[in-house]
Design a protein around this motif. Sequence first.
Motif, PDB file in Angstrom:
ATOM      1  N   PHE A 150      32.310  24.122  44.286  1.00 30.95           N
ATOM      2  CA  PHE A 150      31.956  23.028  43.381  1.00 30.95           C
ATOM      3  C   PHE A 150      33.173  22.149  43.110  1.00 30.95           C
ATOM      4  CE2 PHE A 150      31.408  21.474  38.946  1.00 30.95           C
ATOM      5  CZ  PHE A 150      30.304  20.667  39.156  1.00 30.95           C
ATOM      6  N   TRP A 151      34.319  22.796  42.885  1.00 29.99           N
ATOM      7  CA  TRP A 151      35.552  22.073  42.568  1.00 29.99           C
ATOM      8  C   TRP A 151      36.074  21.294  43.767  1.00 29.99           C
ATOM      9  CZ3 TRP A 151      38.724  21.171  38.405  1.00 29.99           C
ATOM     10  CH2 TRP A 151      40.020  20.734  38.687  1.00 29.99           C
ATOM     11  N   GLU A 152      36.102  21.945  44.926  1.00 28.52           N
ATOM     12  CA  GLU A 152      36.801  21.353  46.063  1.00 28.52           C
ATOM     13  C   GLU A 152      35.964  20.376  46.868  1.00 28.52           C
ATOM     14  OE1 GLU A 152      36.088  24.373  49.782  1.00 28.52           O
ATOM     15  OE2 GLU A 152      37.749  24.792  48.452  1.00 28.52           O
ATOM     16  N   SER A 153      34.669  20.521  46.823  1.00 32.23           N
ATOM     17  CA  SER A 153      33.818  19.682  47.663  1.00 32.23           C
ATOM     18  C   SER A 153      32.905  18.760  46.866  1.00 32.23           C
ATOM     19  CB  SER A 153      32.967  20.558  48.591  1.00 32.23           C
ATOM     20  OG  SER A 153      33.787  21.291  49.471  1.00 32.23           O
ATOM     21  N   ARG A 154      32.099  19.355  46.001  1.00 27.79           N
ATOM     22  CA  ARG A 154      31.064  18.564  45.342  1.00 27.79           C
ATOM     23  C   ARG A 154      31.633  17.521  44.382  1.00 27.79           C
ATOM     24  NH1 ARG A 154      26.850  16.057  46.547  1.00 27.79           N
ATOM     25  NH2 ARG A 154      25.177  16.012  45.004  1.00 27.79           N
ATOM     26  N   LEU A 155      32.581  17.911  43.546  1.00 29.23           N
ATOM     27  CA  LEU A 155      33.126  16.969  42.563  1.00 29.23           C
ATOM     28  C   LEU A 155      33.811  15.763  43.215  1.00 29.23           C
ATOM     29  CD1 LEU A 155      34.482  19.291  39.725  1.00 29.23           C
ATOM     30  CD2 LEU A 155      32.412  17.891  39.735  1.00 29.23           C
ATOM     31  N   PRO A 156      34.710  15.967  44.203  1.00 31.93           N
ATOM     32  CA  PRO A 156      35.313  14.789  44.850  1.00 31.93           C
ATOM     33  C   PRO A 156      34.289  13.878  45.505  1.00 31.93           C
ATOM     34  CG  PRO A 156      36.577  16.748  45.362  1.00 31.93           C
ATOM     35  CD  PRO A 156      35.319  17.213  44.690  1.00 31.93           C
ATOM     36  N   GLU A 157      33.281  14.471  46.135  1.00 36.53           N
ATOM     37  CA  GLU A 157      32.273  13.651  46.804  1.00 36.53           C
ATOM     38  C   GLU A 157      31.472  12.820  45.800  1.00 36.53           C
ATOM     39  OE1 GLU A 157      30.060  16.475  49.018  1.00 36.53           O
ATOM     40  OE2 GLU A 157      31.675  16.867  50.453  1.00 36.53           O
ATOM     41  N   LEU A 158      31.238  13.385  44.615  1.00 34.43           N
ATOM     42  CA  LEU A 158      30.452  12.679  43.601  1.00 34.43           C
ATOM     43  C   LEU A 158      31.255  11.616  42.856  1.00 34.43           C
ATOM     44  CD1 LEU A 158      28.417  15.609  41.986  1.00 34.43           C
ATOM     45  CD2 LEU A 158      27.490  13.711  43.328  1.00 34.43           C
ATOM     46  N   PHE A 159      32.540  11.913  42.584  1.00 37.22           N
ATOM     47  CA  PHE A 159      33.291  11.067  41.656  1.00 37.22           C
ATOM     48  C   PHE A 159      34.536  10.406  42.247  1.00 37.22           C
ATOM     49  CE2 PHE A 159      31.196  14.374  39.040  1.00 37.22           C
ATOM     50  CZ  PHE A 159      30.349  13.548  38.315  1.00 37.22           C
ATOM     51  N   ALA A 160      34.727  10.488  43.548  1.00 35.63           N
ATOM     52  CA  ALA A 160      35.947   9.953  44.160  1.00 35.63           C
ATOM     53  C   ALA A 160      36.146   8.468  43.886  1.00 35.63           C
ATOM     54  CB  ALA A 160      35.929  10.197  45.667  1.00 35.63           C
ATOM     55  N   GLU A 161      35.065   7.728  43.813  1.00 40.81           N
ATOM     56  CA  GLU A 161      35.195   6.288  43.599  1.00 40.81           C
ATOM     57  C   GLU A 161      35.823   5.968  42.249  1.00 40.81           C
ATOM     58  OE1 GLU A 161      34.757   4.064  45.930  1.00 40.81           O
ATOM     59  OE2 GLU A 161      34.272   5.756  47.241  1.00 40.81           O
ATOM     60  N   GLY A 162      35.754   6.904  41.321  1.00 43.00           N
ATOM     61  CA  GLY A 162      36.346   6.678  40.006  1.00 43.00           C
ATOM     62  C   GLY A 162      37.756   7.218  39.870  1.00 43.00           C
ATOM     63  N   TYR A 163      38.275   7.887  40.920  1.00 46.89           N
ATOM     64  CA  TYR A 163      39.627   8.429  40.877  1.00 46.89           C
ATOM     65  C   TYR A 163      40.652   7.309  41.018  1.00 46.89           C
ATOM     66  CZ  TYR A 163      37.591  13.085  41.697  1.00 46.89           C
ATOM     67  OH  TYR A 163      36.876  14.247  41.596  1.00 46.89           O
ATOM     68  N   ASP A 164      41.784   7.477  40.383  1.00 46.44           N
ATOM     69  CA  ASP A 164      42.871   6.500  40.478  1.00 46.44           C
ATOM     70  C   ASP A 164      43.717   6.822  41.697  1.00 46.44           C
ATOM     71  OD1 ASP A 164      44.787   4.607  40.104  1.00 46.44           O
ATOM     72  OD2 ASP A 164      45.746   5.598  38.401  1.00 46.44           O
TER      73      ASP A 164
END
Length: 206
Positions: free
Chosen positions: A191-205
């Motif tokens: 969940f931490w390594e795959s799903r979260l980045p895929e869902l929210f990467a556009e909001g990362y700085d």
Amino acid sequence: MASFILSQRKKTEKSRVFFKNALNFSLLVFFFLPQSGVNGHWGFWAHKRINRLAVFRLPAEMQVFYKKYIDYLSENAVNADKRRYAVEGEAERHFIDLDVYGESALAVLPKHWKAAVQKMGEDSLRKHGIVPWYVQTAASQLTAALREKNTARILRISADIGHYIADAHVPLHTTRNYNGQLTGQDGIHGFWESRLPELFAEGYDL
């Protein structure tokens, strides 16, 4: 004759500056990650993204080389994970169980591999992960490849070393409870390594 000597000195100086800046691709990825606002281990998508963005953090003289191969570095960022269950000794390069070593692993663990083996024993070290020491090994390999101007080897090691250092920034790669199995949180790793980045990467700085 004087002009020839001056020309050779300039070439030597350029080479010295290049290798000084090129400690290796991994260290540049290392300095990139803490500024990204993203902390954690990464699935295939995120590993590819990290290696790609790291190229733009390189010194200008290194970008000339690495930008030509940015697609290779991105696509091959996941090679180390593909080898984890196929190559003996690969899995231990991706993690270190710091909690095995008490409250301060920094105070307990030697920085260099030979000293660590003498103090802790090689079997024990490999059982609990060797990522910090393997990054040093890969850095030496990359430095040698750069000196040899071996393009294929430079790219292969660069892609791998970006992966290992990304893994080294993962909280779940620094503990025996790597998948929440000891605290009733089974599955948290993926969940931490795959799903979260895929869902929210556009909001990362980034």
